[in-house]
Design a protein around this motif. Structure first.
Motif, PDB file in Angstrom:
ATOM      1  N   ARG A  14       0.840  -1.206   0.000  1.00 40.41           N
ATOM      2  CA  ARG A  14       0.000   0.000   0.000  1.00 40.41           C
ATOM      3  C   ARG A  14       0.873   1.253   0.000  1.00 40.41           C
ATOM      4  NH1 ARG A  14      -3.041  -0.944   4.218  1.00 40.41           N
ATOM      5  NH2 ARG A  14      -1.629   0.041   5.671  1.00 40.41           N
ATOM      6  N   ASN A  15       1.905   1.269   0.856  1.00 37.11           N
ATOM      7  CA  ASN A  15       2.781   2.433   0.933  1.00 37.11           C
ATOM      8  C   ASN A  15       3.583   2.609  -0.353  1.00 37.11           C
ATOM      9  OD1 ASN A  15       1.832   2.965   3.493  1.00 37.11           O
ATOM     10  ND2 ASN A  15       3.534   1.969   4.511  1.00 37.11           N
ATOM     11  N   PHE A  16       3.965   1.499  -0.980  1.00 40.04           N
ATOM     12  CA  PHE A  16       4.688   1.585  -2.239  1.00 40.04           C
ATOM     13  C   PHE A  16       3.813   2.252  -3.290  1.00 40.04           C
ATOM     14  CE2 PHE A  16       5.839   0.096  -6.439  1.00 40.04           C
ATOM     15  CZ  PHE A  16       7.180   0.405  -6.478  1.00 40.04           C
ATOM     16  N   THR A  17       2.571   1.831  -3.391  1.00 39.63           N
ATOM     17  CA  THR A  17       1.654   2.409  -4.374  1.00 39.63           C
ATOM     18  C   THR A  17       1.459   3.896  -4.108  1.00 39.63           C
ATOM     19  OG1 THR A  17       0.529   0.320  -4.751  1.00 39.63           O
ATOM     20  CG2 THR A  17      -0.700   2.315  -5.305  1.00 39.63           C
ATOM     21  N   GLN A  18       1.234   4.275  -2.864  1.00 40.65           N
ATOM     22  CA  GLN A  18       1.051   5.685  -2.540  1.00 40.65           C
ATOM     23  C   GLN A  18       2.305   6.492  -2.872  1.00 40.65           C
ATOM     24  OE1 GLN A  18      -0.125   5.396   1.566  1.00 40.65           O
ATOM     25  NE2 GLN A  18      -2.281   5.155   1.050  1.00 40.65           N
ATOM     26  N   GLY A  19       3.470   5.931  -2.571  1.00 38.78           N
ATOM     27  CA  GLY A  19       4.725   6.601  -2.894  1.00 38.78           C
ATOM     28  C   GLY A  19       4.919   6.742  -4.397  1.00 38.78           C
ATOM     29  N   ALA A  20       4.612   5.684  -5.139  1.00 37.55           N
ATOM     30  CA  ALA A  20       4.745   5.723  -6.597  1.00 37.55           C
ATOM     31  C   ALA A  20       3.812   6.771  -7.199  1.00 37.55           C
ATOM     32  CB  ALA A  20       4.452   4.345  -7.188  1.00 37.55           C
ATOM     33  N   LEU A  21       2.590   6.864  -6.693  1.00 35.36           N
ATOM     34  CA  LEU A  21       1.644   7.858  -7.203  1.00 35.36           C
ATOM     35  C   LEU A  21       2.119   9.271  -6.890  1.00 35.36           C
ATOM     36  CD1 LEU A  21      -1.830   6.217  -6.465  1.00 35.36           C
ATOM     37  CD2 LEU A  21      -0.450   6.103  -8.536  1.00 35.36           C
ATOM     38  N   LEU A  22       2.689   9.462  -5.710  1.00 37.26           N
ATOM     39  CA  LEU A  22       3.210  10.784  -5.339  1.00 37.26           C
ATOM     40  C   LEU A  22       4.372  11.174  -6.247  1.00 37.26           C
ATOM     41  CD1 LEU A  22       3.337  13.260  -3.523  1.00 37.26           C
ATOM     42  CD2 LEU A  22       4.726  11.919  -1.930  1.00 37.26           C
ATOM     43  N   ILE A  23       5.288  10.253  -6.488  1.00 42.54           N
ATOM     44  CA  ILE A  23       6.410  10.530  -7.388  1.00 42.54           C
ATOM     45  C   ILE A  23       5.890  10.855  -8.789  1.00 42.54           C
ATOM     46  CG2 ILE A  23       8.375   9.452  -8.587  1.00 42.54           C
ATOM     47  CD1 ILE A  23       8.901   7.971  -5.870  1.00 42.54           C
ATOM     48  N   ALA A  24       4.910  10.105  -9.251  1.00 39.54           N
ATOM     49  CA  ALA A  24       4.337  10.336 -10.579  1.00 39.54           C
ATOM     50  C   ALA A  24       3.678  11.714 -10.653  1.00 39.54           C
ATOM     51  CB  ALA A  24       3.336   9.242 -10.916  1.00 39.54           C
ATOM     52  N   GLU A  25       2.982  12.112  -9.602  1.00 37.73           N
ATOM     53  CA  GLU A  25       2.373  13.444  -9.591  1.00 37.73           C
ATOM     54  C   GLU A  25       3.441  14.529  -9.676  1.00 37.73           C
ATOM     55  OE1 GLU A  25      -1.657  13.866  -7.309  1.00 37.73           O
ATOM     56  OE2 GLU A  25      -0.286  12.663  -6.079  1.00 37.73           O
ATOM     57  N   VAL A  58      14.973  10.428 -15.292  1.00 42.63           N
ATOM     58  CA  VAL A  58      14.001   9.343 -15.230  1.00 42.63           C
ATOM     59  C   VAL A  58      14.230   8.441 -16.442  1.00 42.63           C
ATOM     60  CG1 VAL A  58      11.553   8.760 -15.175  1.00 42.63           C
ATOM     61  CG2 VAL A  58      12.328  10.881 -14.147  1.00 42.63           C
ATOM     62  N   THR A  59      14.304   7.150 -16.206  1.00 42.37           N
ATOM     63  CA  THR A  59      14.470   6.202 -17.308  1.00 42.37           C
ATOM     64  C   THR A  59      13.112   5.680 -17.764  1.00 42.37           C
ATOM     65  OG1 THR A  59      14.611   4.262 -15.887  1.00 42.37           O
ATOM     66  CG2 THR A  59      16.683   5.461 -16.315  1.00 42.37           C
ATOM     67  N   ASP A  60      13.102   5.052 -18.927  1.00 45.01           N
ATOM     68  CA  ASP A  60      11.878   4.397 -19.397  1.00 45.01           C
ATOM     69  C   ASP A  60      11.429   3.331 -18.397  1.00 45.01           C
ATOM     70  OD1 ASP A  60      11.319   5.824 -21.672  1.00 45.01           O
ATOM     71  OD2 ASP A  60      11.395   4.086 -23.001  1.00 45.01           O
ATOM     72  N   ALA A  61      12.392   2.615 -17.816  1.00 44.56           N
ATOM     73  CA  ALA A  61      12.052   1.581 -16.829  1.00 44.56           C
ATOM     74  C   ALA A  61      11.356   2.206 -15.624  1.00 44.56           C
ATOM     75  CB  ALA A  61      13.308   0.828 -16.387  1.00 44.56           C
ATOM     76  N   ASP A  62      11.817   3.374 -15.194  1.00 41.15           N
ATOM     77  CA  ASP A  62      11.165   4.077 -14.077  1.00 41.15           C
ATOM     78  C   ASP A  62       9.723   4.428 -14.438  1.00 41.15           C
ATOM     79  OD1 ASP A  62      13.642   4.093 -12.690  1.00 41.15           O
ATOM     80  OD2 ASP A  62      14.158   6.075 -13.489  1.00 41.15           O
ATOM     81  N   LEU A  63       9.563   4.995 -15.628  1.00 43.84           N
ATOM     82  CA  LEU A  63       8.213   5.381 -16.068  1.00 43.84           C
ATOM     83  C   LEU A  63       7.300   4.174 -16.193  1.00 43.84           C
ATOM     84  CD1 LEU A  63       8.965   8.130 -18.733  1.00 43.84           C
ATOM     85  CD2 LEU A  63       8.010   8.446 -16.446  1.00 43.84           C
ATOM     86  N   ARG A  64       7.835   3.078 -16.696  1.00 44.86           N
ATOM     87  CA  ARG A  64       7.016   1.870 -16.832  1.00 44.86           C
ATOM     88  C   ARG A  64       6.574   1.337 -15.471  1.00 44.86           C
ATOM     89  NH1 ARG A  64       6.841   0.683 -22.019  1.00 44.86           N
ATOM     90  NH2 ARG A  64       8.571   1.264 -23.353  1.00 44.86           N
ATOM     91  N   SER A 103       0.231  11.855 -19.000  1.00 44.80           N
ATOM     92  CA  SER A 103       1.429  12.692 -18.992  1.00 44.80           C
ATOM     93  C   SER A 103       2.687  11.836 -18.968  1.00 44.80           C
ATOM     94  CB  SER A 103       1.412  13.627 -17.785  1.00 44.80           C
ATOM     95  OG  SER A 103       2.600  14.373 -17.699  1.00 44.80           O
ATOM     96  N   LEU A 104       2.696  10.792 -18.155  1.00 45.14           N
ATOM     97  CA  LEU A 104       3.853   9.902 -18.076  1.00 45.14           C
ATOM     98  C   LEU A 104       4.049   9.153 -19.390  1.00 45.14           C
ATOM     99  CD1 LEU A 104       3.594   8.367 -14.492  1.00 45.14           C
ATOM    100  CD2 LEU A 104       4.852  10.389 -15.237  1.00 45.14           C
ATOM    101  N   LYS A 105       2.956   8.679 -19.986  1.00 41.80           N
ATOM    102  CA  LYS A 105       3.047   7.931 -21.246  1.00 41.80           C
ATOM    103  C   LYS A 105       3.683   8.778 -22.346  1.00 41.80           C
ATOM    104  CE  LYS A 105      -0.751   4.637 -20.874  1.00 41.80           C
ATOM    105  NZ  LYS A 105      -2.076   4.258 -21.419  1.00 41.80           N
ATOM    106  N   GLN A 106       3.415  10.074 -22.349  1.00 42.10           N
ATOM    107  CA  GLN A 106       3.955  10.966 -23.370  1.00 42.10           C
ATOM    108  C   GLN A 106       5.475  11.086 -23.283  1.00 42.10           C
ATOM    109  OE1 GLN A 106       1.786  14.579 -22.701  1.00 42.10           O
ATOM    110  NE2 GLN A 106       0.012  13.885 -23.871  1.00 42.10           N
ATOM    111  N   HIS A 107       6.047  10.707 -22.151  1.00 44.46           N
ATOM    112  CA  HIS A 107       7.493  10.864 -21.977  1.00 44.46           C
ATOM    113  C   HIS A 107       8.255   9.549 -22.089  1.00 44.46           C
ATOM    114  CE1 HIS A 107       6.019  14.716 -20.565  1.00 44.46           C
ATOM    115  NE2 HIS A 107       7.200  15.161 -20.942  1.00 44.46           N
ATOM    116  N   LEU A 108       7.555   8.478 -22.449  1.00 49.53           N
ATOM    117  CA  LEU A 108       8.255   7.214 -22.716  1.00 49.53           C
ATOM    118  C   LEU A 108       9.042   7.354 -24.014  1.00 49.53           C
ATOM    119  CD1 LEU A 108       5.606   4.447 -21.918  1.00 49.53           C
ATOM    120  CD2 LEU A 108       7.786   4.797 -20.771  1.00 49.53           C
ATOM    121  N   LEU A 109      10.256   6.896 -24.010  1.00 49.89           N
ATOM    122  CA  LEU A 109      11.098   6.993 -25.201  1.00 49.89           C
ATOM    123  C   LEU A 109      10.826   5.911 -26.213  1.00 49.89           C
ATOM    124  CD1 LEU A 109      14.469   7.967 -23.499  1.00 49.89           C
ATOM    125  CD2 LEU A 109      12.826   9.467 -24.643  1.00 49.89           C
TER     126      LEU A 109
END
Length: 110
Positions: A14-25, A58-64, A103-109
């Motif tokens: 749960r905390n991982f998901t919340q952290g990932a969403l915060l980083i994505a925002e 940020v790498t493509d792997a990070d975005l994925r 927004s994240l998808k637009q930055h995938l290489l």
């Protein structure tokens, strides 16, 4: 030790998901103007100091990885989705999640 294993197995996903969403925002906020403004409150009177982060690596792997978390939370069976289901702002939350995802998808290489 058994208590720690239980605690982490229950809370980390749960905390991982919340952290990932915060980083994505934060990344989505960075991508819009090309910098991320962060306000730090310091001192006895919590004086605001604004920092401007102008470079993020940020790498493509990070975005994925982040996009995978966004895919998961949009599943109606997901705990986070369920937590918003009865909220009057459920549709706004879902639209927000989808806007960040786009927004994240637009930055995938690739």
């Amino acid at each position: 030790m058994e208590n720690l294993v239980f605690y982490f197995s229950e809370n980390f996903p749960r905390n991982f998901t919340q952290g990932a969403l915060l980083i994505a925002e934060c990344l989505a906020d960075y991508y819009r103007p090309g910098e991320l403004a962060v306000t730090e409150y310091v001192g006895k009177h919590y004086n605001p100091i604004e920092h401007h982060i102008q470079e993020v690596s940020v790498t493509d792997a990070d975005l994925r990885l982040l996009l995978e978390e966004f895919r998961k939370v949009q599943n109606p069976e997901h705990e986070m989705y369920q937590s918003w289901l009865e909220d009057s702002d459920h549709e706004k939350w879902l639209a927000h999640i989808r806007a960040i995802q786009q927004s994240l998808k637009q930055h995938l290489l690739s």
